[in-house]
Design a protein around this motif. Structure first.
Motif, PDB file in Angstrom:
ATOM      1  N   PRO A   1       0.827  -1.215   0.000  1.00 54.60           N
ATOM      2  CA  PRO A   1       0.000   0.000   0.000  1.00 54.60           C
ATOM      3  C   PRO A   1       0.862   1.267   0.000  1.00 54.60           C
ATOM      4  O   PRO A   1       1.958   1.289   0.569  1.00 54.60           O
ATOM      5  N   ALA A   2       0.368   2.321  -0.621  1.00 50.35           N
ATOM      6  CA  ALA A   2       1.121   3.574  -0.762  1.00 50.35           C
ATOM      7  C   ALA A   2       1.545   4.161   0.580  1.00 50.35           C
ATOM      8  O   ALA A   2       2.596   4.776   0.685  1.00 50.35           O
ATOM      9  N   TRP A   3       0.770   3.944   1.615  1.00 44.44           N
ATOM     10  CA  TRP A   3       1.095   4.569   2.894  1.00 44.44           C
ATOM     11  C   TRP A   3       2.176   3.815   3.673  1.00 44.44           C
ATOM     12  O   TRP A   3       2.726   4.323   4.635  1.00 44.44           O
TER      13      TRP A   3
ATOM     14  N   HIS B   1       0.170  -2.603   7.733  1.00 42.53           N
ATOM     15  CA  HIS B   1      -0.221  -2.493   6.328  1.00 42.53           C
ATOM     16  C   HIS B   1      -1.392  -3.384   5.943  1.00 42.53           C
ATOM     17  O   HIS B   1      -1.963  -3.230   4.874  1.00 42.53           O
ATOM     18  N   ARG B   2      -1.788  -4.305   6.797  1.00 38.63           N
ATOM     19  CA  ARG B   2      -2.968  -5.122   6.519  1.00 38.63           C
ATOM     20  C   ARG B   2      -4.246  -4.403   6.908  1.00 38.63           C
ATOM     21  O   ARG B   2      -5.336  -4.822   6.541  1.00 38.63           O
TER      22      ARG B   2
ATOM     23  N   PRO C   1      -6.763  -0.919   7.061  1.00 38.85           N
ATOM     24  CA  PRO C   1      -7.052   0.193   6.150  1.00 38.85           C
ATOM     25  C   PRO C   1      -6.069   1.330   6.425  1.00 38.85           C
ATOM     26  O   PRO C   1      -5.523   1.440   7.519  1.00 38.85           O
ATOM     27  N   PRO C   2      -5.824   2.178   5.427  1.00 43.34           N
ATOM     28  CA  PRO C   2      -4.873   3.266   5.647  1.00 43.34           C
ATOM     29  C   PRO C   2      -5.331   4.190   6.768  1.00 43.34           C
ATOM     30  O   PRO C   2      -6.520   4.404   6.967  1.00 43.34           O
TER      31      PRO C   2
END
Length: 181
Positions: free
Chosen positions: A2-4, A103-104, A106-107
């Motif tokens: 993920p981007a974050w 990272h699993r 939600p952002p």
């Protein structure tokens, strides 16, 4: 990924010199030289230099390195420790509740500050960070302290404009092609 969680592996960042001093005393110098800006976030390294080697144990514990970023809208994120001892103190706060930096999940609402690679010696250390998302327009405040090294709370402020301009220069490594994985 993920981007974050970290920078994309198939994008060349825009780079900007920051030359931002965080601490400058007769015993310690800490500063941020430059930033690599991506469409969704920014990486930068804090260079930590001491005139004398640090004693064992300053990497962790209650008096360790504390580093944080605050956006112009008041949102902030912090990290404690250096190297493998780094941990997110609060990656983001929504309604007073800390959101885990997993990272699993939600952002987070953002921002999220993560220690990445780091290395050096007992006198000089460079710690890299990933900050997601890009800061909004306005000032970005960096704050640090390291009680075990007698470094008092210190802040430095820069405009987000150079970071945002650098992010606009980021480009895909292989336009129109799927990255090799």
């Amino acid at each position: 990924m993920p981007a974050w969680v970290g920078p994309p592996e198939d994008v060349l960042p825009g780079v900007v010199a920051l030359e931002l001093p965080l601490v400058d005393t007769d015993q310690q110098v800490m500063w941020i030289a430059a930033a690599e800006a991506y469409p969704a976030g920014v990486t930068f390294s804090v260079l930590m230099c001491g005139r004398r080697p640090a004693r064992d144990g300053v990497e962790s514990g209650s008096g360790t390195w504390r580093f944080g970023v605050q956006f112009s809208d008041g949102r902030k994120a912090t990290v404690h420790g250096v190297g493998m001892f780094s941990r997110n103190a609060v990656s983001s706060v929504a309604g007073g509740v800390a959101i885990p930096a997993d990272h699993r999940q939600p952002p987070p609402d953002g921002p999220d500050l993560r220690a990445r690679g780091g290395g050096g010696s007992r006198s000089i250390w460079r710690q890299q960070y990933w900050l997601w998302p890009l800061p909004p327009a306005g000032d970005v405040l960096f704050a640090c302290e390291w009680p075990d090294l007698q470094i008092d709370f210190s802040t430095a402020t820069i405009s987000a404009d150079p970071i945002l301009k650098a992010a606009s220069r980021a480009r895909p490594m292989w336009p129109g092609q799927e990255p090799l994985a």
